[in-house]
Design an enzyme around this catalytic site. Structure first.
Site, PDB file in Angstrom:
ATOM      1  N   TYR A  33       0.830  -1.202   0.000  1.00  0.00           N
ATOM      2  CA  TYR A  33       0.000   0.000   0.000  1.00  0.00           C
ATOM      3  C   TYR A  33       0.872   1.263   0.000  1.00  0.00           C
ATOM      4  CZ  TYR A  33      -3.811   3.132   1.426  1.00  0.00           C
ATOM      5  OH  TYR A  33      -4.743   4.144   1.486  1.00  0.00           O
TER       6      TYR A  33
ATOM      7  N   LYS B   9       0.880   3.976  -3.081  1.00  0.00           N
ATOM      8  CA  LYS B   9       0.474   5.360  -2.889  1.00  0.00           C
ATOM      9  C   LYS B   9       1.601   6.344  -3.198  1.00  0.00           C
ATOM     10  CE  LYS B   9      -3.755   4.445  -1.972  1.00  0.00           C
ATOM     11  NZ  LYS B   9      -4.816   4.866  -2.904  1.00  0.00           N
TER      12      LYS B   9
ATOM     13  N   THR C 198     -14.575   6.957   6.727  1.00  0.00           N
ATOM     14  CA  THR C 198     -15.384   6.270   5.732  1.00  0.00           C
ATOM     15  C   THR C 198     -15.572   4.832   6.176  1.00  0.00           C
ATOM     16  OG1 THR C 198     -13.463   5.554   4.460  1.00  0.00           O
ATOM     17  CG2 THR C 198     -14.423   7.698   3.888  1.00  0.00           C
TER      18      THR C 198
END
Length: 280
Positions: A171, A175, A206
């Protein structure tokens, strides 16, 4: 050209995508894309109930043909004033392979596809992550991630060396690649009279973030919010406000850069928690 209807393209129908649609979609056609047809239709119905004009398209951002179809439909529908790429998966709820295919390759494909249809006034914003600012890569690795054709990205040594269970490492790498790939693409967008940038949120409240909080790193995530002094996650509305700036008339001279929207987490990690950002 000015008489063509305005279009806002948004990939990802989750909390970030719908917040962006509400913030910048009024008076324009929203072309909303997602890999999940049921999630896409739920989000579109909610936006339509609020008065937005919404078109939908099921898109797999890790598939070049699928992304190209989205870009071509956007161009055929009207003038794409804003393209906001929020689609992605998290390190906690996914696999290394999926993180690399969706978050790394998918963003590269979106950048390339919309470069082909960009026109004067188009602003592309890709949602990266604060995590990208914590990457420890060599200049050569960054150059490869920024400039290698998308079809060869997953074959790069720096990508292939990610351990098979290190979803966090995948990740962070993905990114960082988002950030620098947008930088490298800025020249081509400038030549089209368009612009491109990334926004790197920290913890935003979220459904995906709440799932991450239930995972192994959740306690550490929340502790860092307290330690950096902000004491809370960001909201989708705050992210949408930043996107409105990046796609609006007040940022016409802003391109090829990243906006860090993390409440100070990355700064705390670098200067107070001992996380370096130089090469490993």
């Amino acid at each position: 050209m000015t008489g063509r209807p305005g279009v806002v393209v948004i990939t990802g129908s989750g909390g970030m995508g719908t917040a962006v649609a509400r913030r910048i979609g009024a008076g324009r056609t929203v072309l909303l894309a997602d890999a999940s047809a049921p999630a896409l239709e739920r989000a579109a119905a909610a936006l339509r109930d609020e008065g937005h004009q919404v078109l939908t398209q099921v898109v797999d951002v890790s598939d070049a043909a699928s992304v190209k179809e989205l870009a071509e439909r956007a161009a055929a529908t009207g003038r794409a004033g804003a393209v906001v790429h929020t689609a992605g998966v998290s390190a906690v709820t996914s696999t290394v392979e999926r993180v690399l295919r969706v978050d790394l390759l998918g963003t590269a494909l979106v950048i390339e596809a919309f470069e082909a249809v960009a026109e004067p006034g188009t602003s592309v914003v890709c949602v990266a992550s604060m995590a990208g600012h914590l990457a420890r890569l060599t200049p050569g690795q960054e150059r490869d991630l920024a400039t290698t054709p998308s079809g060869d990205l997953l074959s790069l040594d720096v990508v292939r060396r990610v351990p098979p269970h290190d979803t966090v490492g995948a990740y962070v790498l993905a990114k960082r690649a988002n950030q620098i790939r947008a930088q490298a693409a800025a020249l081509a967008y400038n030549r089209a009279g368009a612009r491109i940038s990334t926004i790197s949120p920290g913890v935003v409240s979220t459904a995906m973030a709440r799932a991450e909080q239930q995972g192994a790193t959740g306690e550490q995530m929340m502790a860092s919010l307290k330690a950096c002094g902000i004491g809370r996650p960001g909201t989708p509305g705050e992210l949408a406000a930043a996107v409105a700036f990046l796609t609006g008339p007040d940022s016409r001279y802003l391109t090829g850069t990243d906006l860090l929207l993390d409440g100070g987490q990355a700064a705390w990690m670098r200067w107070h928690a001992g996380f370096g950002t130089g090469p490993a």
